[in-house]
Design an enzyme around this catalytic site. Structure first.
Site, short mmCIF file in Angstrom:
data_model
loop_
_atom_site.label_atom_id
_atom_site.label_comp_id
_atom_site.label_asym_id
_atom_site.label_seq_id
_atom_site.Cartn_x
_atom_site.Cartn_y
_atom_site.Cartn_z
N ASP A 1 0.88 -1.14 -0.01
CA ASP A 1 0.09 0.07 0.00
C ASP A 1 0.92 1.04 0.26
O ASP A 1 2.04 1.26 -0.56
CB ASP A 1 -1.13 -0.11 1.26
CG ASP A 1 -2.25 0.57 0.89
OD1 ASP A 1 -2.28 1.90 0.79
OD2 ASP A 1 -3.31 -0.09 0.70
N HIS B 1 -3.92 5.27 3.68
CA HIS B 1 -4.68 4.15 3.38
C HIS B 1 -4.18 2.94 3.98
O HIS B 1 -4.96 2.17 4.49
CB HIS B 1 -4.54 4.18 1.88
CG HIS B 1 -5.71 2.92 1.34
ND1 HIS B 1 -5.31 1.86 0.97
CD2 HIS B 1 -7.29 2.88 1.26
CE1 HIS B 1 -6.25 1.01 0.63
NE2 HIS B 1 -7.60 1.74 0.86
N SER C 1 -11.49 -1.29 -1.25
CA SER C 1 -10.27 -1.13 -0.56
C SER C 1 -10.41 -1.53 0.89
O SER C 1 -9.44 -1.80 1.34
CB SER C 1 -9.33 -0.31 -0.88
OG SER C 1 -9.75 1.21 -0.43
#
Length: 880
Positions: free
Chosen positions: A206, A244, A416
């Site tokens: 990520d 994220h 996600s």
């Protein structure tokens, strides 16, 4: 036998390189290439190959044996790739041509130079340039606590019973849903069995991971973490939108403490692999997907091509090798588990079968459902979807950890966020059964997934008896059902496969990646079909017992790729929609060996006729040709002792002519592109928009299929439309409505010209409802501009283009969420796809600041300048 000094030196260099972390790259001063060297007796050594090409050895490519990163100094310091690499590639091409000349002319074999070139080339299996590209993240309302502590299954009661003091646990509805208790990940009973993920490592590939966060510090695994963007040991979030990965990590392994909430596997470890915060090459991406693969069990990947309804991109040769290396050699041969988010582009008509990461047989592809169990409009459907997990929609998001010592997020979401929820369940299962292979994980998904919204018309019964949906896959992932089934699971047999030769039409061929596709048959109105027959002898010969995945490569040229529809019909009448219309996709490149995948035939008996049908929209100005296709079966072996190791070919995208050998190896070069962050494609109303459970994913394509696939000349996707003409009641009723409409329109313009006031009540006498005219009061005047637009004439082509830009699909009207998100450019009626035709930006990544009361972060910040890139040339790139 004494080894030459040069060979000893090369071996020592190999050993020193393979034992060190990846070295930092400098793309401003050097051009980089990847070289696959084949060590063989009498062949050229790695040192000879690099010397001949004029490059220096830099590093081994992650865990890929015999793959090496090499570089050449630029003449001018610049980030532009075109400096000295042309000289390196020119030397490589010259070597290849000189080596090929020996086979073309025996006289050339007398030349030492040609023999030397052949010796060098025979030792190089793959050589390509490495260009950095950016990957895309796919990702995000406070949750009210339970109203009563009396319910033993309420979040408050469970927190008290398990000793949770995490302040936001009662707001983590995806763990305990007080309002809709049938819709949650259902893991608390697994925790009470003592299974919390202990001993299992999941890696978040990520944008970094905040290992200083109070919620993650205890469970952070530094040894298996790395930053491939900045080439440093720790995946420290640097950019303002590097949040994220931390949020996804919190979903899996947020600790049981007094910070935020908990992860689904709060006893597990998480590693961070940072690749999404800047451009990255295939070399580093391949290394990232194998990083620590002996100890890391799960790689959670919430990224991919842009979810814009027009991009089509998949992993190149090197990254495919990394996936194959992971499933074959990771975890001591049990295989790495790759989890991918399906994508957030359904509002643009995007489908996850146009993403080569999500339609890989090595991926568990996860779509989203919201806290009510409804399908969020952003979650992409396709025949490769395996399961759904919970995420944002209908007014709620995922509550999890955020960047900062004790900061929490209440704005996480998208597919996600669904993917790490699935990864958390798999982490629990691997503690319960560490010997599960990557295929056991997939089998358990199919076997234990639970049907959600059974009345949804998207569900279809498969030949094995299990329902399947393009939106939900085989159903919702239930943690308790999955883990308890894993405890007594009988391990599956080794993998087997059957790959028949490609079927070509009228000498169809594609011999070079950048060449023209030749031959083929025109795609006529109603589509064209082709059938391949599977026999029992074929399955026995290839040791294939039961099928799991089917992959289908197609070679189709078309002047507008988004018009093409592809479906596959099984011998048992089960139809897989591989590609539906994508109105945003105006690419002229077609499908150059693109690979579709379907799991809708899992467990089906494959014996009989398999038929592919390729259709388009029968537009005279847009035409296409079907050149060929190849069907490939994957499943379990009949005899495990006869199982083989799959070797990835380098020329799968080719559709060779009959005289071409299938063993010809032509490497697929990588292209410059960018991975947008998963959050960049998520619509702004992903969390507030109400979901649905009453619409098929592909209108007109998901009805019960019939075994026949031969269309009549006027048939297309909506073959039932022909029945309207044969039904006199429908036909004359429709004709009468058209006549009344025309008369009323004429009356309106006549009265308007005479400047008479028209009351809406007078229209009611004509039994005509005009929903386009709105107003209140007793006798309002009609709005001339609206009525002019309503009655204005539009050509067939213009009307089709308007429908494409407004995303009006044949199966139904535009819903309110799509209408609210549409944006137009000045050339929206053009057939081509100009640069200015980019859709209106729909999502800005989650806030870095704002309302932080109780540690919550509001959703008010803007996107970082570094997150605005996308996959360059993605809509024109077709490696599958």
């Amino acid at each position: 036998m004494r080894l030459p000094f040069s060979l000893i030196l090369v071996l020592l260099v190999h050993q020193s390189i393979s034992s060190t972390p990846p070295l930092k790259r400098s793309y401003s001063t050097h051009d980089y290439f990847v070289l696959e060297h084949i060590p063989s007796l009498g062949g050229a050594s790695l040192h000879e190959c690099t010397s001949e090409l004029g490059v220096e050895l830099v590093d081994r490519v992650g865990e890929l044996r015999d793959f090496w990163l090499v570089r050449s100094a630029k003449v001018f310091s610049t980030i532009q790739p075109r400096s000295t690499h042309d000289g390196v590639l020119a030397r490589y091409k010259n070597l290849r041509s000189r080596a090929a000349a020996i086979d073309a002319s025996p006289l050339q074999s007398r030349s030492d130079g040609h023999r030397h070139a052949r010796r060098i080339i025979s030792a190089i299996n793959h050589f390509e340039e490495q260009l950095p590209r950016q990957r895309t993240k796919r990702a995000p309302p406070p949750i009210k606590p339970a109203d009563s502590d009396s319910d033993p299954n309420s979040s408050a009661a469970i927190a008290a019973r398990l000793g949770f003091v995490d302040p936001l646990f009662t707001q983590q509805w995806h763990i305990v849903n007080d309002e809709f208790p049938e819709h949650m990940m259902n893991v608390t009973a697994v925790w009470e069995m003592g299974i919390t993920g202990r001993g299992v490592i999941a890696s978040l590939v990520d944008d970094g991971l905040d290992y200083k966060s109070k919620d993650l510090a205890e469970n952070f695994d530094a040894e298996h973490s790395y930053d491939f963007n900045d080439h440093t040991d720790l995946p420290t979030p640097v950019l303002s939108d590097d949040r994220h990965g931390t949020r996804c990590a919190g979903q899996i392994a947020a600790a049981k403490n007094d910070a935020c909430g908990v992860g689904l596997a709060y006893g597990s470890k998480v590693a961070g692999i940072r690749i999404l915060s800047g451009p990255i090459t295939d070399v580093d991406e391949a290394a990232a997907l194998n990083y620590g693969f002996q100890d890391v069990s799960i790689y959670s990947c919430s990224w991919g091509p842009p979810d814009d309804g027009k991009s089509m991109e998949g992993p190149g040769y090197l990254i495919q090798k990394a996936f194959l290396n992971g499933i074959q050699n990771g975890r001591d041969g049990k295989g790495s588990v790759f989890v991918f988010a399906s994508g957030n582009g359904a509002g643009f008509g995007d489908q996850c079968n146009f993403d080569g990461y999500t339609n890989s047989i090595y991926s568990v592809t996860v779509s989203a459902v919201d806290y009510k169990g409804l399908h969020p409009y952003y979650s992409e459907p396709c025949a490769a979807n395996m399961v759904v997990a919970y995420s944002s929609g209908s007014g709620k998001n995922i509550v999890t950890t955020d960047v900062g010592e004790n900061v929490c997020s209440s704005s996480h979401g998208g597919t996600s966020a669904a993917a790490p929820n699935a990864a958390g369940v798999f982490t629990l299962a691997l503690q319960a059964r560490p010997d599960l292979t990557w295929r056991d994980i997939q089998h358990l998904c199919v076997q234990t997934a639970q049907v959600i919204n059974p009345e949804d018309p998207d569900w279809e019964k498969t030949a094995s008896g299990r329902p399947f949906s393009y939106k939900y896959g085989y159903g919702q992932l239930n943690g308790y059902a999955f883990v308890t089934a894993a405890q007594n699971w009988e391990l599956v047999k080794p993998q087997a496969w059957f790959h028949p030769s490609a079927i070509r039409f009228d000498n169809g061929s594609l011999l070079e990646e950048e060449g023209e596709m030749t031959g083929g048959v025109p795609i006529v109105p109603g589509g064209v079909s082709s059938t391949f027959t599977v026999t029992e002898d074929m399955l026995q010969e290839h040791n294939l017992e039961a099928i799991e995945h089917l992959t289908i490569r197609v070679w189709i040229s078309h002047t507008k790729r988004g018009d093409v529809e592809v479906e596959l019909m099984s011998p048992n009448g089960v139809r897989s929609v591989l590609a539906a219309v994508r109105n945003q996709d105006h690419a002229h490149a077609g499908f150059r060996g693109w690979r579709f995948m379907t799991i809708k035939h899992w467990g089906e008996n494959p014996i009989g006729d398999w038929t592919i049908k390729v259709s388009d929209q029968s537009n005279d100005k847009r035409n296409g040709t079907f050149h060929g296709w190849r069907l490939m079966f994957w499943g379990s072996a009949i005899d495990p002792s006869e199982a083989k190791t799959y070797v990835l070919p380098t020329n799968e995208f080719l559709l060779p002519s009959p005289e071409e050998s299938e063993s010809v190896e032509i490497p697929t070069p990588s292209s410059t592109k960018a991975h947008p962050k998963p959050t960049s494609g998520l619509p702004s109303d992903h969390d507030t928009a109400e979901g649905e459970a009453d619409r098929p994913a592909f209108p007109g394509a998901s009805a019960s299929a019939t075994p026949s696939m031969t269309p009549t000349p006027d048939e297309g996707w909506f073959s039932d439309m022909s029945n309207l003409v044969s039904n006199s009641k429908w036909f004359f009723g429709a004709l009468g409505a058209v006549i009344v409409f025309g008369i009323t329109a004429g009356i309106f313009f006549w009265r308007r010209r005479a400047k008479r006031r028209v009351a809406y009540s007078s229209l009611a006498d004509d039994d005509l409802q005009m929903s386009t005219v709105s107003g209140s009061g007793a006798r309002p005047r009609p709005r001339a501009k609206e009525l002019y637009d309503a009655f204005g004439e539009v050509s067939d082509d213009d009307e089709e283009d308007v429908n494409e830009q407004t995303m009006l699909h044949p199966g139904g009207p535009l819903d309110e969420h799509q209408a609210a998100r549409l944006g137009f450019h000045s050339e929206f009626l053009d057939d081509d796809d100009p640069a200015s035709a980019e859709p209106t930006p729909l999502y800005r990544d989650d806030p870095e600041a704002g309302d932080q009361r109780h540690g919550l972060v509001s959703d008010e910040r803007s996107t970082s300048p570094g997150s605005g890139s996308s996959w360059e040339h993605a809509s024109e790139t077709h490696s599958g």
